[in-house]
Structure formats: structure tokens, C-alpha cells
Write an enzyme that holds these catalytic residues in place. Structure first.
Site, PDB file in Angstrom:
ATOM      1  N   ASP A  36       0.864  -1.187   0.000  1.00  0.00           N
ATOM      2  CA  ASP A  36       0.000   0.000   0.000  1.00  0.00           C
ATOM      3  C   ASP A  36       0.899   1.236   0.000  1.00  0.00           C
ATOM      4  O   ASP A  36       1.922   1.256   0.699  1.00  0.00           O
ATOM      5  CB  ASP A  36      -0.837   0.097   1.294  1.00  0.00           C
ATOM      6  CG  ASP A  36      -1.786  -1.067   1.472  1.00  0.00           C
ATOM      7  OD1 ASP A  36      -1.998  -1.806   0.489  1.00  0.00           O
ATOM      8  OD2 ASP A  36      -2.297  -1.243   2.597  1.00  0.00           O
ATOM      9  N   THR A  82       2.691 -15.373  -1.106  1.00  0.00           N
ATOM     10  CA  THR A  82       3.582 -15.148   0.034  1.00  0.00           C
ATOM     11  C   THR A  82       4.954 -14.693  -0.462  1.00  0.00           C
ATOM     12  O   THR A  82       5.524 -13.716   0.036  1.00  0.00           O
ATOM     13  CB  THR A  82       3.736 -16.448   0.867  1.00  0.00           C
ATOM     14  OG1 THR A  82       2.464 -16.777   1.373  1.00  0.00           O
ATOM     15  CG2 THR A  82       4.729 -16.282   1.995  1.00  0.00           C
ATOM     16  N   GLY A 135     -28.339   2.545  24.300  1.00  0.00           N
ATOM     17  CA  GLY A 135     -29.335   1.558  24.735  1.00  0.00           C
ATOM     18  C   GLY A 135     -29.949   1.949  26.073  1.00  0.00           C
ATOM     19  O   GLY A 135     -31.160   1.844  26.283  1.00  0.00           O
ATOM     20  N   CYS A 187     -25.154   2.335  26.802  1.00  0.00           N
ATOM     21  CA  CYS A 187     -24.995   3.705  26.331  1.00  0.00           C
ATOM     22  C   CYS A 187     -26.266   4.219  25.649  1.00  0.00           C
ATOM     23  O   CYS A 187     -27.252   4.457  26.335  1.00  0.00           O
ATOM     24  CB  CYS A 187     -23.755   3.840  25.462  1.00  0.00           C
ATOM     25  SG  CYS A 187     -23.140   5.529  25.519  1.00  0.00           S
ATOM     26  N   GLU A 233     -18.408  -3.359  28.105  1.00  0.00           N
ATOM     27  CA  GLU A 233     -17.810  -4.371  27.222  1.00  0.00           C
ATOM     28  C   GLU A 233     -16.314  -4.152  26.988  1.00  0.00           C
ATOM     29  O   GLU A 233     -15.577  -5.099  26.726  1.00  0.00           O
ATOM     30  CB  GLU A 233     -18.552  -4.410  25.879  1.00  0.00           C
ATOM     31  CG  GLU A 233     -18.381  -3.196  24.958  1.00  0.00           C
ATOM     32  CD  GLU A 233     -19.374  -2.067  25.243  1.00  0.00           C
ATOM     33  OE1 GLU A 233     -19.926  -2.027  26.359  1.00  0.00           O
ATOM     34  OE2 GLU A 233     -19.563  -1.225  24.351  1.00  0.00           O
ATOM     35  N   HIS A 282     -19.679   1.923  28.866  1.00  0.00           N
ATOM     36  CA  HIS A 282     -19.505   0.729  28.026  1.00  0.00           C
ATOM     37  C   HIS A 282     -18.736  -0.342  28.807  1.00  0.00           C
ATOM     38  O   HIS A 282     -17.499  -0.364  28.750  1.00  0.00           O
ATOM     39  CB  HIS A 282     -18.696   1.071  26.776  1.00  0.00           C
ATOM     40  CG  HIS A 282     -19.415   1.932  25.800  1.00  0.00           C
ATOM     41  ND1 HIS A 282     -20.096   1.422  24.724  1.00  0.00           N
ATOM     42  CD2 HIS A 282     -19.566   3.271  25.739  1.00  0.00           C
ATOM     43  CE1 HIS A 282     -20.631   2.413  24.027  1.00  0.00           C
ATOM     44  NE2 HIS A 282     -20.322   3.555  24.633  1.00  0.00           N
TER      45      HIS A 282
END
Ligand code: GLN
Length: 545
Positions: free
Chosen positions: A150, A193, A386, A384, A512, A510
Site C-alpha cells: 500500500d 507469500t 441503549g 450507552c 464491554e 460501556h
């Protein structure tokens, strides 16, 4: 204390091969040998951080304790290693350039022409070494986002080339590639590869270790061929075969001695192979749980993409293992939910998560789901946005404020139960307005949340702009929705729950983000336990009918 060693993890052939998992596994194995390890991610994109990126672009935005909006790979690092990462663990080309341009404006470069080489590469090198210099890590693993070849990766590759030259044995490069299987020919192909290693070599970097991602076992011949064509020791050619779970990968890497090869290369003694006891226990428990029928938990949200709720999915799956059940997370698109189809959409779900999010799209469906689970007593976890939806739905349906909403505080829209705080209003740029990072929260004794945590003082990570409007607190509590978690400094509501229901908790933070493999999050543990109990109850009722 050893001199800090630098491991670079690059990738070739294709993206999404799991560089983050390989970097985390290497970190895990070295950590198990007693080394102090950290992992950082350098992303070649120009955004300053992923905070403003749509989850469809780059998956979930992970948040560190110090409030950095980070790449989701930092979540893997934390879940595998049980460490806490910070802003310094995640860099982007945007931040590198910003820092160089800021220095240029300050006149730090004393009139020099600022160029990619050496100014950008020097800034990358300085950042690579920042954590190692500051905290004296034994190993700093740097994962480079993107794939070699890239255009954006070039300054990073040049920096690695220079660092390898400067640091000698204290730096090495692990290159991850992909070995496709051509079904028609019945063959595994190493040519991609070889090409990607050539690409790396043309940037002046000789990889020390090649990890080949494959869907089929690679035999000795293939390893030998890659070793020969790529100038790498045969035993430093390792395969990374598809595993049932990503948490298997450290074990698979250890079986091929990836950690001892690294130690040999950097000149450290190779002692006994660590047993990884707790990790293996987790995997065994997980395997045993996988054999039982899964428990279905709905995840109501608008981003229909696995990676968009990565940490929630991982936290649920970990909590499943520790509850000895496999959790099947069923995505439910909130944009499609209506009062007419919600019963069908949530049929057979033992519990429901109402996901976080930004923007108004998909919100009406969240209200529909919440009303259904609240009135049918289905365990519900609002995270959040939610949690904010839980509060609004309650205001509309129970407190009788049909116009309850979330807006900036003003007189024209009287029942804004979720509001933007005064101090956040003036800031206009997107990333800067939010309450970010870890904040304290005091839990009310006797609440379900307190029961789950088993302590009064907790700290959790935030990423939001809106807050519960304390003017309505009394009304909520009187009607049955309790504010059981409060930030002691600001008095902001962090957790709401309805104690009369089986499990109905919303968190403004959060949870999680801080659930790890060896330390699953207490709220998720308690939620999945409630889901299992709910399923049992449902079965008992059906049996009786
Ligand atoms: N959009 C909401 C807010 O900014 C919720 C954010 C979230 O769910 N992370 O407050």
C-alpha cells in the site's frame, strides 16, 4: 530488566488476516514467560483517530481508559493480555503528520524543508519507541495496519527498516501472509507469500519470521519452499490455521515454538515452555460449553456487521463460557422493528442487548424492543444509547410523557429526559464533545448492579455526549426505574435498573471494553446468568402448557 526489544508485525497478500490476533498471541506467550509486554497499533490512514469513522468503515471504535478513541485491535490486546492500553498505543498517519506540522509551525525545525524522509519517519520512530522508553517494557510489539505494497504503508516500512538497522538484534519483523488453497488443483499456493515478502525486501526489510494464514494444514515441503525462497529459517516459518476460536491461536503458536524462536532471535535465554494453565482452563471450559445447545441473545442495533459490536460480542461470549453455555448473538436490525413484528423477531431469545450507537436512525425500533422486553419481563441490557433509549421509553410509556426525548435542554421541548450538558454544548467539532474514558461510579447497595460487581466503587469507560436529566430522577424512581449508579463528582446517572424485573439494567458507560478472557465482566456474567435462568423458566412454562 532486559533492553527493550521491538517486534514489528506486518501483513501481506490481503487484509483481515488477523495481524491483531497474531500480535496479541505473541504478546500473550511472552507475557507468560514473565516479560513485561505492550502492544501498539500504527494505522496508515489520515484520520487523527477512528473516533469519527463510521463503524461500517473500520468496525467498532474501542475506547481506552484515558479516553482515546482507538482501533478495535486494542480491544484484542487488552482481552488477550489483560493489560490496559492508552492513547500512546494507537497512532495514525494523521496524528504523525499533525505532530510534525505543529512542530513546523512552532519553528522547531529551524527553517529546514520538512519531508517524509527524515521528518515523518523520525516522528514514527520516536513514537514506536515512546512506550518502551517511558515504561521500560521488555517487549514492545508494533502492529502496522494495512498490507505491504500500500502506498500509505511506505513511511512505516522505511521506519522499520531504519529501526532494524539501528537496534540490531533488539528488533525483529514478523510478516503475516496468506496461503490460498486452489480447490480445482487441490493445491496450496505460496506464490502470493513469496511476492509479498519480495515487496517487503524491496523496502529493505528482511522478515525474521513468516506466519502463514491458511485454511488447510501446510506440510513440510511448503514450509521448506517458503523458507528457501524468502531467506528465512525453516523453523521460523509458522502456520496459522483457522481455529475454532481466536483464543486458541496462542496455543497453536506455542506448539510451533513461535515464542522460543523470538527469544532466540533477540538473544534471550529460552527456559521451560509456560503451561498457560488459566488460559487452557478457559479454552477447555469454552469447548465443553460449545457442546451444549446455545443460548440465544438478541443484539438490537443498526450496524449489521460483526465487527461493529466486537467488544459486546466478545464480552457476551466470555460470559457464556464462565456460565458454561455458548452464547449465540443474534443481530436484530432495529430499523426493521415494529410493534407488529417484534414478538416474532425476539422469539426464542433468552435475553436482549440494546446496543450503543450514534444518530437517530434505528432508534424507534429500539423503543419497540425495549417496550416488549420490559412488558414481557425478558432480561435486557441497555448499553450507552441503549440505556438512554430505556430511559426515554420508560418516560413515554410509564411516566406518561409522550413527547419524552433526547435533545439539548431548552424550553420548547419540555420533556427531554436525556440531555446534552451545558458544558458540552459549546464545542462543535465531532470528536471533541464527548465524555470519554474511565469515570468513577458509586453503586447503590442492594441493587442488582451492586450484586453483580460485589463492590461499591467501580470505574468504567464512557463514550457519549448525552446524559440522563436529573430533573426527572425522582419521578423515575417513584415509578420503579431506579438510578443505582452515580458518578460521585458530577452526580450524573451512570446506571438505571428496574428491580422488580428479572434483569433490566442500562449503563451509560460501556462495560464491554473491560471484559477480558481471564477476567470476564461482572455485569455480562450476571446478565448471561439471568438469560439462562429466564430460558429455564420459559421452558418450565412451556412444559406445563
Ligand atoms: N449517541 C449517544 C450519546 O452521544 C450514545 C452514544 C453511545 O451509544 N456510545 O450520548
Amino acid at each position: 530488566m532486559v533492553e527493550t526489544k521491538y517486534i514489528f508485525v506486518t501483513g501481506g497478500v490481503a487484509s483481515s488476516l488477523g495481524k491483531g490476533i497474531i500480535a496479541s498471541s505473541i504478546g500473550k506467550l511472552l507475557q507468560a514467560r514473565g516479560y513485561n509486554v505492550t502492544i501498539q497499533k500504527f494505522d496508515p490512514y489520515i484520520n487523527i483517530d477512528p473516533g469519527t469513522l463510521n463503524p461500517y468503515e473500520h468496525g467498532e471504535c474501542y475506547v481506552t481508559v484515558d479516553g482515546h478513541e482507538a482501533d478495535l485491535d486494542l480491544g484484542h490486546y487488552e482481552r488477550f493480555l489483560g493489560i490496559e492500553t492508552t492513547k500512546a498505543n494507537n497512532l495514525t498517519t494523521g496524528r504523525i503528520y499533525k505532530s510534525v506540522i505543529d512542530k513546523e509551525r512552532r519553528g522547531d525545525y529551524l527553517g529546514k524543508t520538512i519531508q517524509v524522509i527524515p521528518h515523518i519517519t523520525d516522528e514514527i520512530k520516536r513514537n514506536v519507541k515512546l512506550l518502551g522508553n517511558k515504561f521500560k517494557f521488555d517487549f514492545v510489539i508494533t502492529e502496522i495496519g494495512g498490507t505491504v505494497g500500500d502506498i500509505e504503508s511506505l513511511p512505516y516500512l522505511e521506519s522499520i527498516r531504519q529501526l532494524k538497522w539501528e537496534l540490531g538484534r533488539n528488533a525483529l519483523c514478523v510478516h503475516l501472509t496468506y496461503v490460498p488453497y486452489l480447490a480445482a488443483a487441490g493445491e496450496l499456493k505460496t506464490k502470493p507469500t513469496q511476492h509479498s515478502v519480495k515487496e517487503l525486501q524491496s523496502a529493505g526489510i528482511q522478515p525474521d519470521i513468516i506466519v502463514m494464514r491458511a485454511e488447510h494444514n501446510l506440510n513440510e515441503n511448503i514450509r521448506r519452499k517458503v523458507a528457501q525462497f524468502c531467506n528465512v529459517n525453516e523453523k521460523a516459518v509458522v502456520q496459522s490455521i483457522d481455529a475454532e476460536t481466536i483464543y486458541e491461536v496462542p496455543i497453536l503458536m506455542q506448539e510451533q515454538n513461535l515464542d522460543s524462536i523470538i527469544l532466540e532471535k533477540v538473544g534471550l535465554p529460552v527456559s521451560d515452555t509456560p503451561k498457560l494453565g488459566p488460559w487452557r482452563n478457559f479454552l477447555e471450559r469454552r469447548h465443553a460449553a460449545q457442546k451444549k445447545a446455545p443460548i440465544h441473545i438478541a443484539l438490537v442495533g443498526k450496524y449489521d456487521l460483526q465487527d461493529a459490536y466486537k467488544s459486546i460480542r466478545e464480552a457476551l461470549s466470555q460470559a457464556g463460557t464462565y456460565n458454561d453455555r455458548k452464547v449465540e448473538v443474534d443481530f436484530v436490525n432495529s430499523e426493521k422493528l415494529t410493534d407488529d413484528n417484534v414478538a416474532e423477531a425476539l422469539k426464542g431469545k433468552a435475553a436482549v442487548v440494546i446496543g450503543p450507537g450514534f444518530g437517530e436512525r434505528g432508534i424507534p425500533g429500539k423503543f419497540v424492543a425495549i417496550k416488549y422486553t420490559r412488558t414481557h419481563n425478558i432480561p435486557t441490557f441497555g448499553i450507552c444509547l441503549g440505556m438512554q433509549c430505556m430511559a426515554i421509553e420508560f418516560a413515554r410509556d410509564v411516566l406518561g410523557y409522550a413527547d419524552a426525548n433526547s435533545r439539548e435542554m431548552d424550553e420548547k421541548t419540555p420533556h427531554n429526559v436525556i440531555v446534552i450538558m451545558e458544558e458540552q454544548k459549546s464545542i462543535t467539532n465531532m470528536g471533541g464533545t464527548m465524555r470519554l474514558g474511565a469515570y468513577e461510579c458509586v453503586l447503590q447497595k442492594g441493587s442488582k448492579a451492586y450484586e453483580a460487581y460485589g463492590k461499591e466503587h467501580i470505574q468504567e469507560r464512557h463514550r457519549h455526549r448525552y446524559e440522563f436529566n436529573n430533573n426527572y430522577k425522582k419521578e423515575y424512581e417513584a415509578a420503579g426505574m431506579k438510578c443505582v449508579g452515580i458518578n460521585p463528582e458530577s452526580d450524573l446517572v451512570e446506571i438505571v435498573e428496574i428491580p422488580t424485573l428479572k434483569w433490566f439494567i442500562g449503563t451509560q458507560f460501556h462495560p464491554e471494553y473491560s471484559s477480558t478472557v481471564l477476567k470476564p465482566h461482572p455485569l455480562f456474567l450476571s446478565f448471561v446468568k439471568a438469560a439462562i435462568e429466564n430460558e429455564k423458566g420459559e421452558q418450565a412454562t412451556t412444559d406445563k402448557q
